[in-house]
Design an enzyme around this catalytic site. Structure first.
Site, short mmCIF file in Angstrom:
data_model
loop_
_atom_site.label_atom_id
_atom_site.label_comp_id
_atom_site.label_asym_id
_atom_site.label_seq_id
_atom_site.Cartn_x
_atom_site.Cartn_y
_atom_site.Cartn_z
N GLU A 12 0.81 -1.22 0.00
CA GLU A 12 0.00 0.00 0.00
C GLU A 12 0.85 1.28 0.00
OE1 GLU A 12 -3.21 -0.34 -0.47
OE2 GLU A 12 -3.01 -2.52 -0.32
N LYS A 15 2.90 1.32 -5.42
CA LYS A 15 3.70 0.71 -6.50
C LYS A 15 2.96 0.70 -7.84
CE LYS A 15 4.45 -3.31 -4.82
NZ LYS A 15 3.72 -3.13 -3.56
N VAL A 17 0.43 2.53 -8.98
CA VAL A 17 0.23 3.86 -9.58
C VAL A 17 1.55 4.41 -10.09
CG1 VAL A 17 -0.55 6.21 -9.14
CG2 VAL A 17 -1.80 4.29 -8.17
N LYS A 37 3.58 -8.44 -14.11
CA LYS A 37 3.25 -8.70 -12.70
C LYS A 37 3.51 -10.18 -12.44
CE LYS A 37 1.40 -7.45 -8.67
NZ LYS A 37 1.86 -6.33 -7.85
N SER A 172 2.73 8.28 -2.80
CA SER A 172 1.49 9.00 -2.50
C SER A 172 1.83 10.25 -1.68
CB SER A 172 0.52 8.10 -1.74
OG SER A 172 -0.70 8.76 -1.49
N GLN A 202 -0.98 12.10 -3.99
CA GLN A 202 -2.06 11.33 -3.40
C GLN A 202 -3.31 11.46 -4.26
OE1 GLN A 202 -3.73 12.97 0.33
NE2 GLN A 202 -3.33 10.97 1.23
N GLY A 203 -3.96 10.35 -4.51
CA GLY A 203 -5.18 10.37 -5.31
C GLY A 203 -4.95 10.29 -6.80
#
Length: 243
Positions: A12, A15, A17, A37, A172, A202-203
């Site tokens: 969390e 990674k 984004v 992935k 973030s 962030q976001g």
């Protein structure tokens, strides 16, 4: 061959984004991109995973490949064991990345969790795949209190294995950073022994894909394909610090 491994200091931290931002910036520069992935956990069959999310944000020109999927949100080796499914081997990760690199200008290999999360019963990790590839590793870190220790440990693990740290990206960056986050902009490169090469706001993952693609290069430094010029002011969801 151009392969970049993306790891995090933990779960969390952003990674996926960050991987999407790297992909979007490369596509905008005219490069062909694949994202790999090795192990997707915590996602049921038929649901979009991290590779699909990168493609959603960065665009349909990105090739998305997933080697293994396990339904429970656990470390890959644990999730594979509990599901009775084959483990991911670093040799398979390296072989797939090399094949993709023969067809694309850039291959991004996004890990699961942190650098030393176990892939299999032998204790193999993302670091082993990076070593087989001879690829640099980008570290995605959190912004606030506690991130320096986690970043330093990740960087030490890379050095002890002879792996290159390509830099640190804050995954973030808060709209209103606190004192610890602001100080960490100077301290993260010291902890990592590598430059700060991006701040993703962030976001960012909630932005419309077209907005995300148009903004991504501005969140990353030229060392990783962006245009970000450095730190001078806090970032919101549509901007980043710049010099």
């Amino acid at each position: 061959m151009s392969v970049l491994v993306v790891t995090g200091t933990g779960t969390e931290v952003g990674k996926t984004v960050v991987t999407a931002a790297l992909a979007a910036a490369a596509v905008a520069a005219g490069r062909s991109v694949a994202v790999l992935k090795p192990a997707q956990t915590g996602v049921a069959e038929g649901e979009p995973g991290d590779a699909a999310e990168v493609r959603r944000l960065a665009g349909p020109r990105v090739t998305a490949v997933e080697l293994a999927r396990y339904p429970e949100p656990l470390a890959p080796e644990t999730a594979a064991r509990r599901a009775g499914l084959p483990r991911v081997r670093p040799e398979a990760v390296a072989e797939t990345a090399r094949t993709l690199a023969g067809e694309h200008d850039l291959v991004l290999v996004e890990g699961a969790g942190g650098l030393l999360v176990r892939f299999d019963e032998r204790g193999s990790t993302l670091a082993d795949a990076a070593r087989l590839l001879g690829a640099p590793v980008l570290v995605v870190a959190a912004a606030g209190l506690g991130t320096l220790n986690a970043t330093a440990l990740t960087a030490e693990a890379l050095r002890s294995r002879g792996l290159e740290c390509a830099g640190v990206v804050v995954g973030s960056w808060p709209v209103e950073p606190d004192l610890a986050a602001r100080c960490n902009l100077a301290d993260l490169p010291v902890a990592a022994g590598a430059p700060l090469v991006g701040l993703v706001p962030q976001g960012a993952g909630s932005l419309e894909p077209a907005v995300f693609r148009g903004s991504a290069a501005g969140w990353l430094s030229p060392e990783v394909g962006g245009t970000w010029a450095g730190v001078s002011r806090p970032a919101g969801a549509g901007s980043t610090p710049s010099s």
